[in-house]
Every structure is written in C-alpha cells, then in structure tokens.
Design a protein around this motif. Structure first.
Motif, short mmCIF file in Angstrom:
data_model
loop_
_atom_site.label_atom_id
_atom_site.label_comp_id
_atom_site.label_asym_id
_atom_site.label_seq_id
_atom_site.Cartn_x
_atom_site.Cartn_y
_atom_site.Cartn_z
N MET A 85 -21.09 -0.42 -1.61
CA MET A 85 -20.79 0.85 -1.40
C MET A 85 -19.62 1.16 -1.88
SD MET A 85 -22.10 2.96 0.12
CE MET A 85 -22.11 4.46 0.82
N PRO A 86 -18.71 0.64 -1.98
CA PRO A 86 -17.31 1.35 -2.65
C PRO A 86 -17.26 1.16 -4.16
CG PRO A 86 -16.35 -0.55 -1.25
CD PRO A 86 -18.02 -0.44 -1.17
N PHE A 87 -17.56 -0.24 -4.63
CA PHE A 87 -17.37 -0.71 -5.87
C PHE A 87 -18.62 -0.21 -6.84
CE2 PHE A 87 -14.54 -3.45 -3.04
CZ PHE A 87 -13.61 -3.09 -3.52
N HIS A 88 -19.60 -0.82 -6.63
CA HIS A 88 -20.81 -0.68 -7.40
C HIS A 88 -20.97 0.87 -7.70
CE1 HIS A 88 -24.00 -2.15 -9.84
NE2 HIS A 88 -24.88 -1.28 -9.09
N LEU A 89 -21.05 1.63 -6.66
CA LEU A 89 -21.34 2.97 -6.83
C LEU A 89 -20.12 4.01 -7.53
CD1 LEU A 89 -22.69 4.14 -3.26
CD2 LEU A 89 -24.16 3.61 -5.40
N PHE A 90 -18.79 3.31 -7.44
CA PHE A 90 -17.84 3.81 -8.16
C PHE A 90 -18.00 3.44 -9.58
CE2 PHE A 90 -13.79 3.68 -10.03
CZ PHE A 90 -13.22 4.80 -9.95
N GLU A 91 -18.22 2.29 -10.01
CA GLU A 91 -18.60 1.80 -11.13
C GLU A 91 -19.66 3.01 -11.88
OE1 GLU A 91 -19.54 -1.73 -14.03
OE2 GLU A 91 -19.22 -2.11 -12.17
N GLU A 92 -20.95 2.79 -11.18
CA GLU A 92 -22.02 3.53 -11.84
C GLU A 92 -21.62 4.95 -11.83
OE1 GLU A 92 -25.63 1.12 -10.23
OE2 GLU A 92 -25.10 2.81 -9.02
N ALA A 93 -20.74 5.77 -10.96
CA ALA A 93 -20.57 7.22 -11.00
C ALA A 93 -19.42 7.31 -12.24
CB ALA A 93 -19.62 7.42 -9.69
N ILE A 94 -18.39 6.66 -12.51
CA ILE A 94 -17.55 6.80 -13.66
C ILE A 94 -18.46 6.60 -14.89
CG2 ILE A 94 -15.28 6.30 -12.31
CD1 ILE A 94 -15.37 3.67 -13.82
N GLY A 95 -19.57 5.91 -14.84
CA GLY A 95 -20.27 5.65 -16.13
C GLY A 95 -21.48 6.70 -16.37
N ASN A 96 -21.42 7.78 -15.40
CA ASN A 96 -22.32 8.79 -15.11
C ASN A 96 -23.83 8.25 -15.20
OD1 ASN A 96 -23.71 11.24 -15.27
ND2 ASN A 96 -23.09 11.77 -17.59
#
Length: 164
Positions: free
Chosen positions: A15-26
């Motif tokens: 929820m917080p980490f994987h999605l954040f990493e994917e989001a900043i990587g577009n």
C-alpha cells in the motif's frame, strides 16, 4: 515470525511503499508501453484501480485467511498473498532484465520476495502444511496478480466516466 506476520508485511509493503515507488516511476505509462493495458491511464485513474480493485482483492484474501485461521483448509488464501508477492517481484525483475533498466516497483518488489520467501518457508516447515493448500495458494496468487489487470481493462470506461 509467523506466516500471518509475513502476509501482513506484504500488505504493508504494497500500500504505501510499492505503489509510491511505481507512481514516481510513472507506472501507468510503463504498463501501457509494455502492453499490460490497452489504454494509457492517468495517475489518478491508476490509483483508483489500485484502491477499488487490487486492494479489495488482497483484503478479501487476508480476511478469508484470518477469519478462518483455525481452519487449515483456508490457508491457501494467505499463501496466495505470499505467492502474489513472489509473482509481483518476478514481473518487475523480468522487465528490469528485458528492458536493461530498472522497472518501477523493483526495489519494493525485492521486499515482497524476501517477505514471501520467508513466509512460505515458515508455512512449509509448520505442522499445518498441506501440499494441496500450497497448490491452491499458487493458483490464488496467480489470480490476485492477473485478475485485477483484467478488471482494470473491463472497468476502464467506468472509472474514466465516473471518477475522472
């Protein structure tokens, strides 16, 4: 640590980490470029898919596992979360090698791999281990990985029309 701890750890990583990493990587653009989705989604649309499709499927599996923890015949739902973590890592790792550049989500995917491998090890060495539950868990893990992407395609127009 127990199997349940590793299942929760995968959920917390997602929820917080994987999605954040994917989001900043577009990641929405990445998914479209890699033919995972027929449409290019906005970040908001992609997040809606995660919140309304991926997240509930993981929660349902966790609840089925937790509310029936005394019933070893439903361990497969928890094992499915661990298998999903391995598949998620494998997807990011495969495309990192194929593309010769880091796939958005690879680093948090490594945490999925470690958590899942340790959780599966604990399960396999436990008194409650059943090969049938492991096999059903592999099937459920595959469904947890693949079905949400299919549902993203099916629900695309709904999210586009009503949410964004």
């Amino acid at each position: 640590m127990s199997v349940t701890d590793f299942i929760f750890l995968n959920f917390v990583i997602y929820m917080p980490f994987h999605l954040f990493e994917e989001a900043i990587g577009n990641f929405p653009k990445w998914m479209y470029e890699h033919k995972w989705l027929p449409y290019h989604m906005t970040h908001g649309h992609w997040m809606a898919n995660n919140l309304f499709i991926y997240y509930p499927m993981l929660l349902i599996s966790i609840f089925l596992y937790l509310f029936n923890i005394s019933n070893p015949l439903l361990a497969c739902f928890g094992i499915g979360i661990l298998v999903w973590g391995v598949i998620n890592f494998g997807d990011h790792f495969f495309y990192t090698i194929k593309d010769k550049k880091v796939s958005p989500g690879l680093f948090s995917g490594i945490f999925f791999l470690v958590s899942s491998a340790l959780g599966l090890r604990v399960y396999i060495l436990s008194d409650g281990f059943l090969v049938s539950q492991l096999l059903f868990g592999v099937l459920i893990g595959g469904v947890l990985f693949g079905a949400p992407m299919g549902l993203c395609v099916v629900c695309y127009r709904f999210f586009e029309k009503y949410i964004f």
